[in-house]
Design a protein around this motif. Structure first.
Motif, PDB file in Angstrom:
ATOM      1  N   LEU A  97       0.827  -1.206   0.000  1.00 42.93           N
ATOM      2  CA  LEU A  97       0.000   0.000   0.000  1.00 42.93           C
ATOM      3  C   LEU A  97       0.868   1.265   0.000  1.00 42.93           C
ATOM      4  CD1 LEU A  97      -2.942   0.956   0.048  1.00 42.93           C
ATOM      5  CD2 LEU A  97      -2.790   0.969   2.550  1.00 42.93           C
ATOM      6  N   SER A  98       1.870   1.298   0.850  1.00 49.57           N
ATOM      7  CA  SER A  98       2.767   2.458   0.901  1.00 49.57           C
ATOM      8  C   SER A  98       3.567   2.583  -0.388  1.00 49.57           C
ATOM      9  CB  SER A  98       3.717   2.342   2.098  1.00 49.57           C
ATOM     10  OG  SER A  98       2.990   2.339   3.298  1.00 49.57           O
ATOM     11  N   GLY A  99       3.951   1.455  -0.964  1.00 52.84           N
ATOM     12  CA  GLY A  99       4.671   1.480  -2.242  1.00 52.84           C
ATOM     13  C   GLY A  99       3.823   2.078  -3.345  1.00 52.84           C
ATOM     14  N   TYR A 100       2.540   1.733  -3.349  1.00 52.90           N
ATOM     15  CA  TYR A 100       1.633   2.312  -4.340  1.00 52.90           C
ATOM     16  C   TYR A 100       1.521   3.815  -4.145  1.00 52.90           C
ATOM     17  CZ  TYR A 100      -2.545   3.733  -6.786  1.00 52.90           C
ATOM     18  OH  TYR A 100      -3.427   4.405  -7.586  1.00 52.90           O
ATOM     19  N   PHE A 101       1.327   4.251  -2.892  1.00 47.35           N
ATOM     20  CA  PHE A 101       1.223   5.683  -2.615  1.00 47.35           C
ATOM     21  C   PHE A 101       2.506   6.411  -2.996  1.00 47.35           C
ATOM     22  CE2 PHE A 101      -2.138   4.710   0.754  1.00 47.35           C
ATOM     23  CZ  PHE A 101      -3.174   5.099  -0.084  1.00 47.35           C
ATOM     24  N   TYR A 104       2.729   6.655  -6.793  1.00 44.70           N
ATOM     25  CA  TYR A 104       1.770   7.644  -7.274  1.00 44.70           C
ATOM     26  C   TYR A 104       2.267   9.053  -6.970  1.00 44.70           C
ATOM     27  CZ  TYR A 104      -2.452  10.391  -7.781  1.00 44.70           C
ATOM     28  OH  TYR A 104      -3.350  11.342  -8.157  1.00 44.70           O
ATOM     29  N   TRP A 105       2.768   9.268  -5.753  1.00 45.14           N
ATOM     30  CA  TRP A 105       3.191  10.609  -5.362  1.00 45.14           C
ATOM     31  C   TRP A 105       4.424  11.060  -6.138  1.00 45.14           C
ATOM     32  CZ3 TRP A 105      -0.169  13.208  -2.447  1.00 45.14           C
ATOM     33  CH2 TRP A 105       0.167  14.504  -2.094  1.00 45.14           C
ATOM     34  N   VAL A 106       5.359  10.152  -6.363  1.00 46.00           N
ATOM     35  CA  VAL A 106       6.542  10.498  -7.173  1.00 46.00           C
ATOM     36  C   VAL A 106       6.106  10.865  -8.588  1.00 46.00           C
ATOM     37  CG1 VAL A 106       8.639   9.551  -8.246  1.00 46.00           C
ATOM     38  CG2 VAL A 106       8.204   9.180  -5.808  1.00 46.00           C
ATOM     39  N   ARG A 107       5.189  10.104  -9.151  1.00 43.78           N
ATOM     40  CA  ARG A 107       4.678  10.383 -10.493  1.00 43.78           C
ATOM     41  C   ARG A 107       3.963  11.737 -10.541  1.00 43.78           C
ATOM     42  NH1 ARG A 107      -0.131   7.241 -12.348  1.00 43.78           N
ATOM     43  NH2 ARG A 107      -0.925   8.790 -13.758  1.00 43.78           N
ATOM     44  N   MET A 108       3.141  12.009  -9.534  1.00 44.16           N
ATOM     45  CA  MET A 108       2.428  13.278  -9.478  1.00 44.16           C
ATOM     46  C   MET A 108       3.409  14.453  -9.322  1.00 44.16           C
ATOM     47  SD  MET A 108      -0.511  14.579  -6.845  1.00 44.16           S
ATOM     48  CE  MET A 108       0.651  14.730  -5.505  1.00 44.16           C
ATOM     49  N   THR A 109       4.449  14.258  -8.534  1.00 44.06           N
ATOM     50  CA  THR A 109       5.467  15.300  -8.352  1.00 44.06           C
ATOM     51  C   THR A 109       6.156  15.601  -9.672  1.00 44.06           C
ATOM     52  OG1 THR A 109       5.809  14.629  -6.058  1.00 44.06           O
ATOM     53  CG2 THR A 109       7.556  15.927  -7.086  1.00 44.06           C
ATOM     54  N   TYR A 110       6.501  14.551 -10.411  1.00 44.51           N
ATOM     55  CA  TYR A 110       7.133  14.758 -11.716  1.00 44.51           C
ATOM     56  C   TYR A 110       6.196  15.505 -12.662  1.00 44.51           C
ATOM     57  CZ  TYR A 110       9.050  14.065 -16.305  1.00 44.51           C
ATOM     58  OH  TYR A 110       9.529  14.295 -17.569  1.00 44.51           O
ATOM     59  N   GLU A 111       4.912  15.132 -12.645  1.00 43.98           N
ATOM     60  CA  GLU A 111       3.945  15.813 -13.512  1.00 43.98           C
ATOM     61  C   GLU A 111       3.793  17.284 -13.126  1.00 43.98           C
ATOM     62  OE1 GLU A 111       0.379  13.464 -13.400  1.00 43.98           O
ATOM     63  OE2 GLU A 111       1.274  11.882 -14.635  1.00 43.98           O
ATOM     64  N   SER A 112       3.803  17.577 -11.835  1.00 38.33           N
ATOM     65  CA  SER A 112       3.736  18.974 -11.394  1.00 38.33           C
ATOM     66  C   SER A 112       4.951  19.752 -11.885  1.00 38.33           C
ATOM     67  CB  SER A 112       3.664  19.056  -9.865  1.00 38.33           C
ATOM     68  OG  SER A 112       2.432  18.580  -9.401  1.00 38.33           O
ATOM     69  N   TYR A 113       6.110  19.107 -11.835  1.00 40.25           N
ATOM     70  CA  TYR A 113       7.337  19.732 -12.328  1.00 40.25           C
ATOM     71  C   TYR A 113       7.247  19.938 -13.841  1.00 40.25           C
ATOM     72  CZ  TYR A 113      12.192  20.299 -13.700  1.00 40.25           C
ATOM     73  OH  TYR A 113      13.354  20.761 -14.266  1.00 40.25           O
ATOM     74  N   ASP A 114       6.829  18.893 -14.536  1.00 42.52           N
ATOM     75  CA  ASP A 114       6.756  18.919 -15.997  1.00 42.52           C
ATOM     76  C   ASP A 114       5.765  19.979 -16.505  1.00 42.52           C
ATOM     77  OD1 ASP A 114       7.620  17.890 -18.494  1.00 42.52           O
ATOM     78  OD2 ASP A 114       5.819  16.634 -18.634  1.00 42.52           O
ATOM     79  N   PHE A 115       4.627  20.100 -15.827  1.00 42.59           N
ATOM     80  CA  PHE A 115       3.605  21.063 -16.241  1.00 42.59           C
ATOM     81  C   PHE A 115       3.861  22.466 -15.699  1.00 42.59           C
ATOM     82  CE2 PHE A 115       0.606  17.225 -16.288  1.00 42.59           C
ATOM     83  CZ  PHE A 115       0.867  16.967 -17.619  1.00 42.59           C
TER      84      PHE A 115
END
Length: 169
Positions: A97-101, A104-115
């Protein structure tokens, strides 16, 4: 490897403590500035980001120190192989569960950076900055859970089981 992990847990803990101190500095600055009729723009937002980042950074070290609230009603009544199996199931589920979170959070952080996402408050903060600290905290938590999962698989106790009896570091 144990030394590297201890350094990682300690670094997350220290960074989390520094962020808590930053919250105190921001609050004192706000109080003082209000007494002087001066406004500190964005201090509330920055304190909120510091609080969230500090919370996430402290998750892994708190697990290692046995500071997480655990409901051990069933696990503590078990002994031997049954307890080990239950610990493995709990640690396996928590790790997944923590691995999934974390993923997801690392991916979202990258998307925030990218956008180039910015906060909507008074102070336009690039959102990837506070998100990155939170992602690091989640990754450290996953590492701590894997560390304990491997310990239990090897027949040793998890770090949190004897955390009150010994201090790490």
């Amino acid at each position: 490897m144990r030394t590297a992990l201890s350094i990682l847990y300690r670094a997350a803990e220290i960074l989390g403590a520094v962020l808590l101190a930053a919250i105190a500095v921001l609050i004192v600055t706000q109080v003082a500035s209000r007494l002087l009729n001066v406004m500190v723009p964005g201090a509330d937002e920055l304190a909120g980001y510091c609080m969230a980042a500090s919370f996430f950074l402290m998750l892994g070290p708190a697990l290692r120190r046995g500071a997480h609230i655990r409901v051990g009603v069933l696990v503590e009544r078990l002994h031997g192989a049954a307890r080990r199996v239950m610990e493995l199931l709990c640690l396996g589920f928590a790790t997944a569960l923590s691995g999934y979170f974390a993923w997801y959070w690392v991916r979202m952080t990258y998307e925030s950076y990218d956008f180039g996402d910015l906060s909507q408050g008074v102070l336009p903060v690039p959102l990837w900055m506070p998100q990155a600290l939170m992602a690091v905290g989640l990754v450290v938590l996953v590492i701590a859970l894997i560390d304990d999962l491997l310990a239990v698989l090897q027949g040793r106790d998890a770090s949190y089981q004897h955390a009150g009896m010994q201090s790490e570091g």
